[in-house]
Enzyme design. Structure first.
Site, PDB file in Angstrom:
ATOM      1  N   HIS A   1      -8.051  10.284   4.075  1.00 59.12           N
ATOM      2  CA  HIS A   1      -7.451   9.253   4.926  1.00 59.12           C
ATOM      3  C   HIS A   1      -7.707   9.578   6.396  1.00 59.12           C
ATOM      4  O   HIS A   1      -7.758  10.748   6.777  1.00 59.12           O
ATOM      5  CB  HIS A   1      -5.932   9.210   4.712  1.00 59.12           C
ATOM      6  CG  HIS A   1      -5.511   8.577   3.416  1.00 59.12           C
ATOM      7  ND1 HIS A   1      -4.863   9.284   2.433  1.00 59.12           N
ATOM      8  CD2 HIS A   1      -5.622   7.313   2.956  1.00 59.12           C
ATOM      9  CE1 HIS A   1      -4.592   8.462   1.415  1.00 59.12           C
ATOM     10  NE2 HIS A   1      -5.044   7.264   1.699  1.00 59.12           N
TER      11      HIS A   1
ATOM     12  N   HIS B   1      -9.665   5.329  -1.513  1.00 54.75           N
ATOM     13  CA  HIS B   1      -8.914   5.367  -0.255  1.00 54.75           C
ATOM     14  C   HIS B   1      -9.667   6.274   0.703  1.00 54.75           C
ATOM     15  O   HIS B   1     -10.377   7.179   0.278  1.00 54.75           O
ATOM     16  CB  HIS B   1      -7.524   5.972  -0.474  1.00 54.75           C
ATOM     17  CG  HIS B   1      -6.578   5.082  -1.210  1.00 54.75           C
ATOM     18  ND1 HIS B   1      -5.318   4.797  -0.738  1.00 54.75           N
ATOM     19  CD2 HIS B   1      -6.692   4.418  -2.381  1.00 54.75           C
ATOM     20  CE1 HIS B   1      -4.701   4.002  -1.606  1.00 54.75           C
ATOM     21  NE2 HIS B   1      -5.511   3.759  -2.616  1.00 54.75           N
TER      22      HIS B   1
ATOM     23  N   ASP C   1       0.831  -1.202   0.000  1.00 56.11           N
ATOM     24  CA  ASP C   1       0.000   0.000   0.000  1.00 56.11           C
ATOM     25  C   ASP C   1       0.872   1.262   0.000  1.00 56.11           C
ATOM     26  O   ASP C   1       1.813   1.375   0.790  1.00 56.11           O
ATOM     27  CB  ASP C   1      -0.881  -0.048   1.264  1.00 56.11           C
ATOM     28  CG  ASP C   1      -1.916   1.043   1.326  1.00 56.11           C
ATOM     29  OD1 ASP C   1      -2.349   1.524   0.266  1.00 56.11           O
ATOM     30  OD2 ASP C   1      -2.308   1.407   2.459  1.00 56.11           O
TER      31      ASP C   1
HETATM   32 ZN   LIG Z   1      -4.456   5.380   0.984  1.00 50.98          ZN
END
Ligand SMILES: [Zn+2]
Length: 287
Positions: A178, A208, A80
């Site tokens: 995030h 995300h 990631d």
């Molecule tokens: Zn991310």
């Protein structure tokens, strides 16, 4: 069933659902993720951030790979937010089947150049590549590096980017951030923008962040072009909140007493995400 990221996401793109990518950084969380995905018959992605790789060390990777191979559900193992070409090579060497190169903070042409270079070497050995265009905002110090503000993905740029890089999937900025959002922040997902990007770009799209975006918007996104959703904060909060409760009994010291209730709490959240993304029961599509 150990697959490449591309193999996992292609089926999701055809069947209009999203595969959950759970970030884990220890064996207990990893086992909980496998168990709930097997129970829900959901394909999934084990995501490990470079900071998490540093924490667990490379020698846990063979165990994760073995666990995926014997699992009843399709699984990819994903690096990631790789930041450099060297990290992508490291991921390939460690046995990851998917790698993200996040050069989204660089100017467009530099992002293209680095993402293309990673795609060329990864594809040579059957490893898939995710890149990012636009900037997903962040909310707190625990969130990944980036700007506070969202720079939304431009559909025409996304078309050019995928064509010029050859990446397998694309993380887009459509209104998620995030980390956990402060109460003052009103999240807003731009589903119209997602429709535009999805209509123009053939590659599976990735979401995300999104911990505090409303569930019905996330669910809609998974039916309108998003084929992978990253989940990190939500499962970790559930796991460690339960651990705090368990450890109020100061007599506890055995992991096999302390960890199972935490795993159970993680599974409740993971199962809810699997249902929300439409991934439950979809393992059968891979046979
Ligand atoms: Zn991310």
């Amino acid at each position: 069933m150990l697959l490449s990221g591309d193999q996992v996401l292609k089926v999701a793109a055809e069947a209009n659902f999203a595969v959950p990518a759970f970030n884990i950084s220890d064996y207990s969380m990893m086992n909980a993720v496998f168990e709930i995905c097997e129970e829900k018959e959901s394909p999934h992605i084990i995501a490990i951030h470079p900071d998490e790789v540093s924490h667990i060390g490379r020698y846990l990777l063979p165990a994760i790979i073995d666990r995926a191979r014997v699992s009843s559900v399709p699984t990819a193992i994903h690096w990631d937010h790789g930041a450099t070409f060297e990290q992508a090579l490291t991921a390939i060497q460690y046995g990851f089947t998917s790698v993200m190169i996040d050069a989204s903070m660089l100017p467009f042409d530099e992002n293209v150049a680095l993402s293309r270079r990673v795609a060329e070497v990864a594809h040579a050995v059957g490893v898939s590549v995710e890149a990012e265009l636009g900037t997903i905002g962040k909310t707190d110090g625990y969130a990944e590096a980036g700007t506070d503000d969202i720079i939304y993905t431009v559909p025409d740029d996304a078309v050019r980017f995928v064509a010029e890089t050859g990446v397998d999937s694309l993380a887009v900025a459509i209104g998620t951030r995030h980390g956990l959002y402060p109460a003052s922040l009103k999240p807003e997902l731009k589903l119209d923008l997602l429709d535009e990007i999805d209509a123009a770009v053939a590659a599976p799209l990735v979401l995300h962040g999104g911990s505090n975006n409303p569930d019905d918007e996330i669910g809609q996104a998974c039916r309108r072009g998003i084929n992978k959703v990253n989940i990190s904060s939500d499962i970790k909060v559930a796991y460690f909140q339960k651990m705090r409760e368990v450890l109020t009994d100061t007599g506890h010291r055995e992991p096999n007493v302390i960890q199972p209730p935490c795993q159970a709490a993680l599974k409740v959240v993971a199962a809810q995400k699997i249902d929300l993304f439409g991934a439950a029961g979809k393992a059968s599509l891979y046979r």
